[in-house]
Write a protein that holds these residues in place. Structure first.
Motif, short mmCIF file in Angstrom:
data_model
loop_
_atom_site.label_atom_id
_atom_site.label_comp_id
_atom_site.label_asym_id
_atom_site.label_seq_id
_atom_site.Cartn_x
_atom_site.Cartn_y
_atom_site.Cartn_z
N ALA A 3 3.59 2.82 -23.33
CA ALA A 3 3.03 3.17 -23.04
C ALA A 3 1.36 3.26 -22.39
CB ALA A 3 3.05 5.34 -23.53
N SER A 4 0.85 3.10 -24.13
CA SER A 4 -0.41 2.47 -23.48
C SER A 4 -1.03 1.26 -23.10
CB SER A 4 -0.98 3.08 -24.74
OG SER A 4 -2.10 4.03 -25.41
N TYR A 5 -0.18 0.38 -22.70
CA TYR A 5 -0.04 -0.47 -22.94
C TYR A 5 0.38 -0.92 -21.51
CZ TYR A 5 0.25 -6.31 -21.67
OH TYR A 5 0.52 -7.19 -21.26
N LEU A 6 0.86 -0.02 -20.61
CA LEU A 6 0.98 0.19 -18.97
C LEU A 6 -0.11 1.25 -18.65
CD1 LEU A 6 3.67 0.30 -17.13
CD2 LEU A 6 4.38 1.84 -17.11
N LEU B 26 6.38 8.86 -18.71
CA LEU B 26 7.10 9.44 -18.84
C LEU B 26 8.78 9.64 -18.29
CD1 LEU B 26 5.69 11.84 -21.53
CD2 LEU B 26 6.04 9.66 -21.69
N ALA B 27 8.45 9.19 -16.19
CA ALA B 27 9.46 9.31 -15.17
C ALA B 27 10.23 8.47 -14.96
CB ALA B 27 9.00 10.09 -14.44
N LEU B 28 8.92 7.36 -15.69
CA LEU B 28 9.85 5.30 -14.88
C LEU B 28 11.84 5.37 -15.14
CD1 LEU B 28 6.49 3.31 -15.80
CD2 LEU B 28 8.01 3.78 -13.32
N ILE C 204 6.42 -2.08 -10.17
CA ILE C 204 7.41 -0.55 -10.46
C ILE C 204 7.27 -0.28 -9.14
CG2 ILE C 204 6.84 1.12 -11.77
CD1 ILE C 204 5.66 -0.19 -13.88
N PHE C 205 8.41 0.86 -9.04
CA PHE C 205 8.26 1.74 -7.99
C PHE C 205 7.83 3.09 -8.30
CE2 PHE C 205 10.03 5.26 -5.03
CZ PHE C 205 9.35 4.84 -4.06
N VAL C 206 6.45 4.07 -8.15
CA VAL C 206 5.77 5.17 -9.11
C VAL C 206 6.57 6.68 -7.69
CG1 VAL C 206 5.14 6.33 -10.35
CG2 VAL C 206 5.28 4.18 -10.72
N SER C 207 7.43 7.18 -8.38
CA SER C 207 7.54 8.22 -7.11
C SER C 207 8.01 9.85 -7.77
CB SER C 207 9.00 7.97 -6.14
OG SER C 207 10.25 7.77 -7.27
N LYS C 208 7.87 9.55 -8.90
CA LYS C 208 7.88 10.91 -10.13
C LYS C 208 7.47 11.27 -10.94
CE LYS C 208 11.81 11.99 -7.99
NZ LYS C 208 11.73 12.73 -7.92
N ASN C 209 7.25 12.51 -11.58
CA ASN C 209 6.10 12.54 -12.71
C ASN C 209 7.04 13.07 -13.86
OD1 ASN C 209 3.23 13.03 -14.13
ND2 ASN C 209 4.18 14.69 -13.42
N TYR C 210 7.09 13.99 -15.03
CA TYR C 210 7.41 13.78 -16.01
C TYR C 210 7.42 15.07 -17.07
CZ TYR C 210 11.43 15.40 -20.04
OH TYR C 210 12.10 15.80 -20.50
N SER C 211 7.46 16.14 -17.01
CA SER C 211 6.80 17.18 -18.42
C SER C 211 8.36 18.14 -19.03
CB SER C 211 6.03 18.26 -17.71
OG SER C 211 6.62 18.66 -17.03
N ARG C 212 8.20 17.85 -20.36
CA ARG C 212 9.10 19.12 -20.71
C ARG C 212 9.13 19.66 -20.52
NH1 ARG C 212 8.21 18.21 -27.55
NH2 ARG C 212 6.38 19.82 -26.53
N GLN C 213 8.24 20.58 -19.74
CA GLN C 213 8.75 22.36 -19.52
C GLN C 213 9.26 22.22 -18.22
OE1 GLN C 213 5.09 24.77 -19.16
NE2 GLN C 213 6.40 26.05 -18.79
N TYR D 165 16.29 6.02 -18.42
CA TYR D 165 14.66 6.70 -18.50
C TYR D 165 14.09 4.94 -19.60
CZ TYR D 165 14.59 10.84 -16.65
OH TYR D 165 14.76 12.15 -15.74
N ILE D 166 12.80 4.72 -19.49
CA ILE D 166 12.82 3.49 -20.45
C ILE D 166 11.94 3.46 -21.74
CG2 ILE D 166 10.77 1.34 -20.09
CD1 ILE D 166 11.06 1.25 -17.03
N PHE D 167 10.72 4.88 -21.40
CA PHE D 167 10.43 5.56 -22.17
C PHE D 167 11.35 6.49 -23.47
CE2 PHE D 167 7.07 3.25 -20.46
CZ PHE D 167 6.63 3.04 -21.03
#
Length: 408
Positions: free
Chosen positions: A223-226, A238-240, A250-259, A296-298
């Motif tokens: 996560a830190s490397y990316l 986290l949403a990847l 990488i195509f990025v279109s989402k965000n993830y939160s636990r809540q 999910y990757i992570f």
């Protein structure tokens, strides 16, 4: 248009045969005429009585059977505010948006509801909406600062929530004016997010030292490397999913939160993040560690993305192992999002065009990109050297080109 007199007069005989004057008015709401006795036998006295009566709103409301609207308390008014499937304001915003560009985000509504129940209702709840004044609101802001120790920025966020709620109250005719408009925003002294130097970053991201610095946690390391290579926010990382991973980007279109789970990115825009072959192989390796069947990757052992705390805590622990204590980290204001500053500053130094940086990071303005550009003192030392050489006459056009390239 036919002119209508404010009232008309007529007489009726009472039980004793005396003529008593009555007046009659028109009720626009019910479309009927409503009459009332003046109790007067003299027309002049009856007219005076009628006009004085009509000048009194309470008497007229009683005569026309108009109930005085109940004045809501703030607690009553705020009961359903910001609740995702109940609040009229939230529903209207949701109806206005699209799946790609929602009119309001669930995380935003959730935060607003949190401030409403934890701070606004406890303080304003007992007051009627029309009794809340700018002075009372300023007193509330003082409480947020002195008792709850909220920062000016957070106080401004709470003020924004209150501003919207009272603006809607004006639109709905509950109050006449918005008292929040006559209060002042708090002055925010922004402390720029710090970042690791390139030497520190190289040490902490040394893949041969993962066992020592990261306690063998490839997910936290990845996560830190990316983030250092892309400037992605932690929720975007986290949403990847493996489906978003392509040979060169990488195509990025989402965000993830636990809540709140998956949502659109911060500004609801998709991003194309170029990656090296080394980064792609790392992400595929992280995905291969997932045995839950999720894309999910992570991923955690439950199949959902890992907790943000795990990623942050492992980063802070790794920083301590390269000699950056917790006190120094706090003093330098280094957080996980510092990787975003690190990436943007490196891009600036390498001469990547501002428009390309904004396309990758998702910034909408150049000023925001500049806000995330953070040169360390040693990286600016060349300026003093150039100035010294300029003053002594030892400055060539090539030096000027090199200086411009260094500044990006």
């Amino acid at each position: 248009m036919k002119f209508r007199m404010p009232c008309t007069f007529y007489t009726r005989k009472n039980s004793k045969g005396r003529k008593i004057w009555y007046f009659r008015v028109w009720d626009d709401r019910r479309h009927i005429r409503v009459a009332r006795t003046t109790g007067c036998t003299s027309f002049e006295k009856a007219k005076k009585y009628a006009y004085e009566f009509m000048a009194d709103p309470e008497k007229m409301n009683d005569m026309l059977h108009i109930e005085k609207p109940k004045v809501l308390t703030f607690k009553e008014y705020a009961k359903d505010w910001w609740i995702w499937d109940k609040c009229p304001y939230v529903l209207a915003r949701r109806n206005r948006g699209t799946e790609k560009h929602p009119g309001i985000k669930k995380s935003y509504a959730g935060n607003c509801r949190m401030w409403t129940t934890s701070r606004l209702i406890p303080f304003f709840g007992k007051y009627t909406m029309d009794s809340i004044t700018p002075e009372l609101i300023e007193k509330f802001f003082g409480l947020l600062k002195n008792k709850y120790k909220l920062s000016p920025k957070t106080t401004n966020n709470v003020r924004s929530v209150l501003m919207i709620m009272f603006k809607e109250a004006v639109i709905r005719g509950i109050i006449e004016k918005n008292p929040v408009e006559r209060t002042l925003q708090r002055t925010v002294e922004r402390k720029k997010t710090g970042r690791l130097s390139e030497e520190e970053a190289m040490r902490i991201l040394d893949r041969d030292m993962i066992d020592f610095y990261w306690n063998g946690d490839w997910i936290a390391y990845g996560a830190s490397y990316l983030a250092s290579q892309s400037g992605l926010r932690i929720g975007e990382i986290l949403a990847l999913k493996v489906d978003y991973l392509h040979p060169t980007y990488i195509f990025v279109s989402k965000n993830y939160s636990r809540q709140y789970g998956e949502d659109t990115t911060k500004n609801s825009e998709d991003k194309i993040i170029p990656i090296t072959q080394e980064t792609r192989e790392l992400l595929l390796y992280l995905y291969s560690m997932n045995h839950t069947g999720t894309s999910y990757i992570f991923a955690s052992s439950t199949g959902t993305p890992v907790a943000e705390e795990r990623v942050r805590d492992k980063l802070y622990a790794a920083m301590e192992k390269i000699g950056i204590s917790e006190e120094e980290r706090i003093e330098r204001n280094i957080k996980f999002r510092s990787w975003r500053n690190f990436f943007i500053t490196r891009c600036q130094k390498l001469g990547v065009s501002p428009s390309m940086i904004r396309a990758i990071t998702g910034h909408l303005t150049a000023s925001m990109t500049d806000h995330y550009t953070n040169y360390r003192p040693e990286e600016l030392s060349f300026v003093a050297d150039i100035e010294s050489r300029f003053l002594t006459g030892d400055f060539s056009p090539e030096d000027n080109e090199n200086a411009e390239a260094a500044c990006g």
